[in-house]
Design a protein around this motif. Sequence first.
Motif, PDB file in Angstrom:
ATOM      1  N   ILE A 176       0.818  -1.213   0.000  1.00 47.34           N
ATOM      2  CA  ILE A 176       0.000   0.000   0.000  1.00 47.34           C
ATOM      3  C   ILE A 176       0.851   1.261   0.000  1.00 47.34           C
ATOM      4  O   ILE A 176       0.652   2.160  -0.827  1.00 47.34           O
ATOM      5  CB  ILE A 176      -0.953   0.010   1.210  1.00 47.34           C
ATOM      6  N   LEU A 177       1.824   1.373   0.875  1.00 50.46           N
ATOM      7  CA  LEU A 177       2.537   2.640   1.075  1.00 50.46           C
ATOM      8  C   LEU A 177       3.907   2.697   0.412  1.00 50.46           C
ATOM      9  O   LEU A 177       4.580   3.721   0.465  1.00 50.46           O
ATOM     10  CB  LEU A 177       2.686   2.918   2.573  1.00 50.46           C
ATOM     11  N   GLY A 178       4.329   1.618  -0.223  1.00 50.81           N
ATOM     12  CA  GLY A 178       5.659   1.602  -0.808  1.00 50.81           C
ATOM     13  C   GLY A 178       5.802   2.487  -2.029  1.00 50.81           C
ATOM     14  O   GLY A 178       4.900   2.585  -2.858  1.00 50.81           O
ATOM     15  N   THR A 179       6.953   3.151  -2.134  1.00 45.05           N
ATOM     16  CA  THR A 179       7.365   3.839  -3.354  1.00 45.05           C
ATOM     17  C   THR A 179       8.819   3.466  -3.611  1.00 45.05           C
ATOM     18  O   THR A 179       9.517   2.970  -2.722  1.00 45.05           O
ATOM     19  CB  THR A 179       7.235   5.372  -3.258  1.00 45.05           C
ATOM     20  N   GLU A 180       9.278   3.743  -4.812  1.00 45.93           N
ATOM     21  CA  GLU A 180      10.623   3.313  -5.180  1.00 45.93           C
ATOM     22  C   GLU A 180      11.719   4.113  -4.492  1.00 45.93           C
ATOM     23  O   GLU A 180      12.877   3.705  -4.494  1.00 45.93           O
ATOM     24  CB  GLU A 180      10.787   3.395  -6.699  1.00 45.93           C
ATOM     25  N   ASP A 181      11.373   5.256  -3.906  1.00 49.13           N
ATOM     26  CA  ASP A 181      12.398   6.079  -3.246  1.00 49.13           C
ATOM     27  C   ASP A 181      12.106   6.306  -1.768  1.00 49.13           C
ATOM     28  O   ASP A 181      12.543   7.283  -1.175  1.00 49.13           O
ATOM     29  CB  ASP A 181      12.547   7.427  -3.957  1.00 49.13           C
ATOM     30  N   THR A 182      11.344   5.390  -1.151  1.00 48.45           N
ATOM     31  CA  THR A 182      10.996   5.524   0.263  1.00 48.45           C
ATOM     32  C   THR A 182      11.614   4.389   1.070  1.00 48.45           C
ATOM     33  O   THR A 182      11.494   3.224   0.702  1.00 48.45           O
ATOM     34  CB  THR A 182       9.468   5.500   0.463  1.00 48.45           C
ATOM     35  N   GLN A 183      12.271   4.746   2.187  1.00 44.38           N
ATOM     36  CA  GLN A 183      12.751   3.754   3.138  1.00 44.38           C
ATOM     37  C   GLN A 183      12.497   4.259   4.555  1.00 44.38           C
ATOM     38  O   GLN A 183      12.859   5.381   4.892  1.00 44.38           O
ATOM     39  CB  GLN A 183      14.243   3.477   2.951  1.00 44.38           C
ATOM     40  N   THR A 184      11.849   3.449   5.340  1.00 42.07           N
ATOM     41  CA  THR A 184      11.577   3.738   6.740  1.00 42.07           C
ATOM     42  C   THR A 184      11.787   2.433   7.502  1.00 42.07           C
ATOM     43  O   THR A 184      12.081   1.394   6.891  1.00 42.07           O
ATOM     44  CB  THR A 184      10.132   4.233   6.954  1.00 42.07           C
ATOM     45  N   PRO A 185      11.640   2.428   8.843  1.00 38.21           N
ATOM     46  CA  PRO A 185      11.732   1.152   9.562  1.00 38.21           C
ATOM     47  C   PRO A 185      10.726   0.109   9.075  1.00 38.21           C
ATOM     48  O   PRO A 185      10.938  -1.093   9.261  1.00 38.21           O
ATOM     49  CB  PRO A 185      11.455   1.560  11.013  1.00 38.21           C
ATOM     50  N   THR A 186       9.639   0.556   8.444  1.00 40.31           N
ATOM     51  CA  THR A 186       8.612  -0.356   7.948  1.00 40.31           C
ATOM     52  C   THR A 186       8.690  -0.575   6.445  1.00 40.31           C
ATOM     53  O   THR A 186       8.361  -1.652   5.953  1.00 40.31           O
ATOM     54  CB  THR A 186       7.197   0.188   8.293  1.00 40.31           C
TER      55      THR A 186
END
Length: 383
Positions: A176-186
């Motif tokens: 649901i929340l993933g994008t190719e330039d996103t990184q978080t603990p989740t």
Amino acid sequence: MNGLNVATNVLDMISADGYLFEQMAAVGSVVQPTDYSNNDLANRIQNEFPLVTWLLNTASSNEERSRFSNDLLDKDENGKWNLKFPYNVWTTPPTDTTGECCWVPFELEASGGKVPIYLFCLKYCEQLLDGFMKDLRRFGPNDLINVFQRKGETVAQAQDRMNRMSMAFFTAWNIILGTEDTQTPTLKPFHGLMQCLEDKAVLKLAGANVLAAFDSLWCRLVVMEQNDFVFWAHPLTIEGIKQVVVPGKDGKLPEGWERNGENISFHGHPFKGDKMVSIDETSGTGEVWMMSPTGVGAWLITGLYPGDKYIRETFTHNDKPADGCAGGCKYYYNAGTVWCNNPNTMAVITDIPLGANCIGSVLNGLDGLIVPKTLVPRNETEA
């Protein structure tokens, strides 16, 4: 310490959200093991993913699965795997036959595309002796018996279930929340639904005036002549909308709105709740995502809980007593992507006010439940 913790005679341990509690016994004393059997989960387990389930079973997703073949998988010049999603088909504009006797028939055109496939993995490592003991040790009546640790099963069995549940949680949130330039603990880099929603071609409407925003959106729906749209929002956002959708002086609801108990709809299009839909607790606003099941879809190589085929194990000798002499890791894998083959079938309404009764101190201590970051959120007010 890796893995699920179990009670022992001298040192009883239990790990909860990163906090380690210990009970030590003095040398020579009579040891009374701690009884952890009387326990309750701090909150309901957050392992239901309605939007993910819907997305994996849309008409577009089902079409992709039913027609799946090697031709849909493509490895580009950069070595990256892609998935070709269903084509979008239309007829051409009329050929200008002004001054001629006859028209000519329309022709078909189609556009297709592909989306990148990303790999997920979850790693669990342990020393060799720990693995042997966990295969032998079974949970007894005084252990922390609950949904994660069950009486009579081995620690290894419980750990494997925790690993799979963790993998399912992380995978769902990235879909649901993933994008190719996103990184978080989740989140890891992934072509998720959010990547599609952020496309410039997707309509964005300001929702400070909720009724006006939906009235504007209705003009679009009338032209599109589709009856399959669904509105997804955080449960608190839906509660905020309910406070606006109330009978007027004539005793009727605003034009196009319907209420059936706790459920609301707009011109027959239902609202569905999911905690993964964007919400801003600080500003007290939320979003609504409008989608058609014919326009969006998702694909995974295995289920949210990966099958045995997608689990790999490694084993190494290290010849270091401090490191257990030997050990290994178990890896849980999944891979997939999300696509939208028609941005016109999506829309985002932003800045929708939450209900005045649902902001402020009334939700203190519930941050972990509003937007869960773990399977069983801890009550923030606990010491």
